[in-house]
Design an enzyme around this catalytic site. Structure first.
Site, PDB file in Angstrom:
ATOM      1  CG  HIS A  72      36.109  52.676  61.510  1.00 26.38           C
ATOM      2  ND1 HIS A  72      36.987  52.673  60.456  1.00 26.38           N
ATOM      3  CD2 HIS A  72      36.747  53.287  62.542  1.00 26.38           C
ATOM      4  CE1 HIS A  72      38.124  53.271  60.824  1.00 26.38           C
ATOM      5  NE2 HIS A  72      37.988  53.653  62.093  1.00 26.38           N
ATOM      6  CE1 TYR A 201      36.809  49.820  52.301  1.00 25.23           C
ATOM      7  CE2 TYR A 201      37.870  48.300  50.780  1.00 25.23           C
ATOM      8  CZ  TYR A 201      37.393  48.598  52.038  1.00 25.23           C
ATOM      9  OH  TYR A 201      37.508  47.656  53.045  1.00 25.23           O
ATOM     10  N   PRO A 293      41.513  40.569  49.651  1.00 27.35           N
ATOM     11  CG  PRO A 293      43.422  41.873  49.786  1.00 27.35           C
ATOM     12  CD  PRO A 293      42.833  40.715  49.054  1.00 27.35           C
ATOM     13  CE  LYS A 297      32.852  40.660  54.748  1.00 30.11           C
ATOM     14  NZ  LYS A 297      32.306  41.108  56.027  1.00 30.11           N
ATOM     15  CE1 TYR A 385      33.950  47.432  56.154  1.00 31.43           C
ATOM     16  CE2 TYR A 385      34.426  46.927  53.859  1.00 31.43           C
ATOM     17  CZ  TYR A 385      34.820  47.434  55.081  1.00 31.43           C
ATOM     18  OH  TYR A 385      36.100  47.918  55.233  1.00 31.43           O
TER      19      TYR A 385
HETATM   20  C1  PHB Z   1      43.669  46.613  56.405  1.00 28.48           C
HETATM   21  O1  PHB Z   1      43.468  47.396  57.369  1.00 28.48           O
HETATM   22  O2  PHB Z   1      44.782  46.064  56.190  1.00 28.48           O
HETATM   23  C2  PHB Z   1      42.519  46.355  55.450  1.00 28.48           C
HETATM   24  C3  PHB Z   1      41.277  46.912  55.725  1.00 28.48           C
HETATM   25  C4  PHB Z   1      40.214  46.683  54.849  1.00 28.48           C
HETATM   26  C5  PHB Z   1      40.424  45.906  53.718  1.00 28.48           C
HETATM   27  C6  PHB Z   1      41.684  45.341  53.452  1.00 28.48           C
HETATM   28  C7  PHB Z   1      42.734  45.571  54.321  1.00 28.48           C
HETATM   29  O3  PHB Z   1      39.387  45.707  52.846  1.00 28.48           O
END
Ligand code: PHB
Ligand code: APR
Length: 390
Positions: A72, A201, A293, A297, A385
């Protein structure tokens, strides 16, 4: 039994450390209290920084990751009814992230360790690090009712947040920093195509939502929920309806719903233990720190910890120098705290807190508007990120 490095824990940190040390000709034994299926059954995030991908390549375990992982270049931030793409690859001059489940990372590392004929003791009970404040540390454990002891040069505590390693350190020798967030994440896994090619997000008045994925046919969604909520309160229909309320119209139109194959609520926490070295015992991964989460990280910090630790041990055995092991804790913590800050910042910006009043809501929206209109802000988010350099 004797080995050079006794590793406690066969999660990503312990397994990756074992492979790196094997590469450098350093003997290890891993002691894991659960069985392999239990370890693999854990549902965890699956977003890898480039540094983590590089380490998997270094230990020769990246073939499936490159075959099946999704690279990505960016993410999307949704707020105020609209979505805004953050082109991280452009902002960082080429850095990307790879979607590849932690279960798959663990499986690939497990297979590589077994193929190399390295010793992993599963279902090891009462694992106990001993005498790590001397030059002759050892680890005892019970297996099938028999007590065993491993003499070693070093112990690597890779046994996660609830492990024995950190608990074995005298309270006077360790300082902890802890922040428990007043909400949880209700997560669902479904065999449905992702709603969008990249992660979304979403900051919404009803609460945070995240659209992510495991592959092009398996999706993962999260909804912020209250800490006293229970997964039994959430039928699939209720989950999908609430998710739609927190997404922009285009996402709602593209959302493919389906039966959940996993559904659970996870708490959010920031935690750091200092230092990460106690004589001949080192902590790495969740044994030393936890991040919410939001910034994805957790796995990536475990990877950078074991990178620093494996280099330090390589220097000790190869060059008879203790400089690396003496510097390990400070070097690892410098990166840990930057990731803690980023994860805390992303969490604070995107979630509704009990004290989120009108002023705080405007500040969150101002932060998000600044992020998507300022190249400097976009670059800052992107470099954190995709992973700060080691
Ligand atoms: C996930 O794919 O479970 C995931 C991805 C990004 C995040 C948190 C969880 O910030
Ligand atoms: N003895 C032996 N093994 C233990 C003990 C013990 N006393 N306590 C815990 N373990 C094992 C657990 O069963 C687990 O398999 O240690 C392992 C720790 O693995 P993780 O908890 O996955 O931690 P880590 O390897 O640091 O990986 C961090 O996992 O929890 C996620 O979000 C986190 O993605 C991050 C990653």
């Amino acid at each position: 039994m004797r080995t050079q490095v006794a590793i406690i824990g066969a999660g990503p940190a312990g397994l990756l450390l074992g492979q790196l040390l094997h590469l450098y000709g350093i003997e290890t034994v891993i002691l894991e209290r659960k069985d392999p299926d239990y370890v693999l059954a854990r549902i965890r995030a699956g977003l890898l920084e480039q540094g983590t991908v590089n380490l998997m390549e270094e230990v020769g375990v990246a073939a499936r990751l490159h075959r099946e992982g999704l690279v990505h270049d960016g993410i999307e931030l949704a707020f105020g009814g609209a979505r805004h793409r953050i082109d991280m690859k452009k902002a960082t001059g080429g850095k990307t992230v790879t979607i590849y489940g932690q279960t798959e990372v663990t499986r690939d590392l497990m297979d590589a360790r077994a193929a190399a004929g390295l010793t992993t003791v599963y279902e090891a009970d009462e694992v106990t690090p001993r005498d790590f404040d001397t030059d002759h540390p050892r680890v005892s454990y019970r297996k099938d009712g028999v007590t065993h002891e491993i003499a070693c040069d070093f112990i690597a505590g890779c046994d996660g947040f609830h492990g024995i390693s950190r608990e074995s350190v005298p309270a006077s020798a360790i300082q902890t920093f802890d922040r428990i967030y007043p909400f949880g994440w209700l997560g669902i896994l479904s065999e449905t195509p992702p709603v969008s090619p990249e992660l979304i997000y979403s900051r919404h008045e009803r609460g945070f939502a995240l659209c992510t994925m495991r592959s092009t046919h398996r999706s993962r969604y999260y909804l912020q929920c209250s800490l006293d909520d229970h997964v039994d309160n959430w039928s699939d229909d209720r989950f999908w309806d609430e998710l739609k309320r927190r997404l922009d119209q285009e996402a709602v139109d593209n959302l493919v719903i389906g039966p959940s194959i996993e559904k659970s609520i996870a708490p959010l926490r920031s935690f750091v233990a200092e230092p990460m070295r106690f004589g001949r015992m080192f902590l790495a991964g969740d044994a030393a720190h936890i991040v919410p989460p939001t910034g994805a990280k957790g796995l990536n910090l475990a990877a950078s910890d074991v990178h620093f630790l494996s280099q330090a041990l390589r220097e000790f055995y190869g060059e008879k120098s203790s400089a690396g092991i003496d510097a390990y804790s400070a070097k690892a913590l410098a990166r840990v705290w930057k990731a803690e800050r980023f994860s805390w910042w992303m969490t604070s910006m995107l979630h509704l807190f009990p004290d989120t009043d009108d002023f705080t809501a405007r500040i969150q929206l101002a932060e998000l508007n600044y992020l998507v209109t300022s190249q400097a802000a976009t670059t800052s988010l992107s470099e954190n990120y995709t992973g700060l350099p080691y």
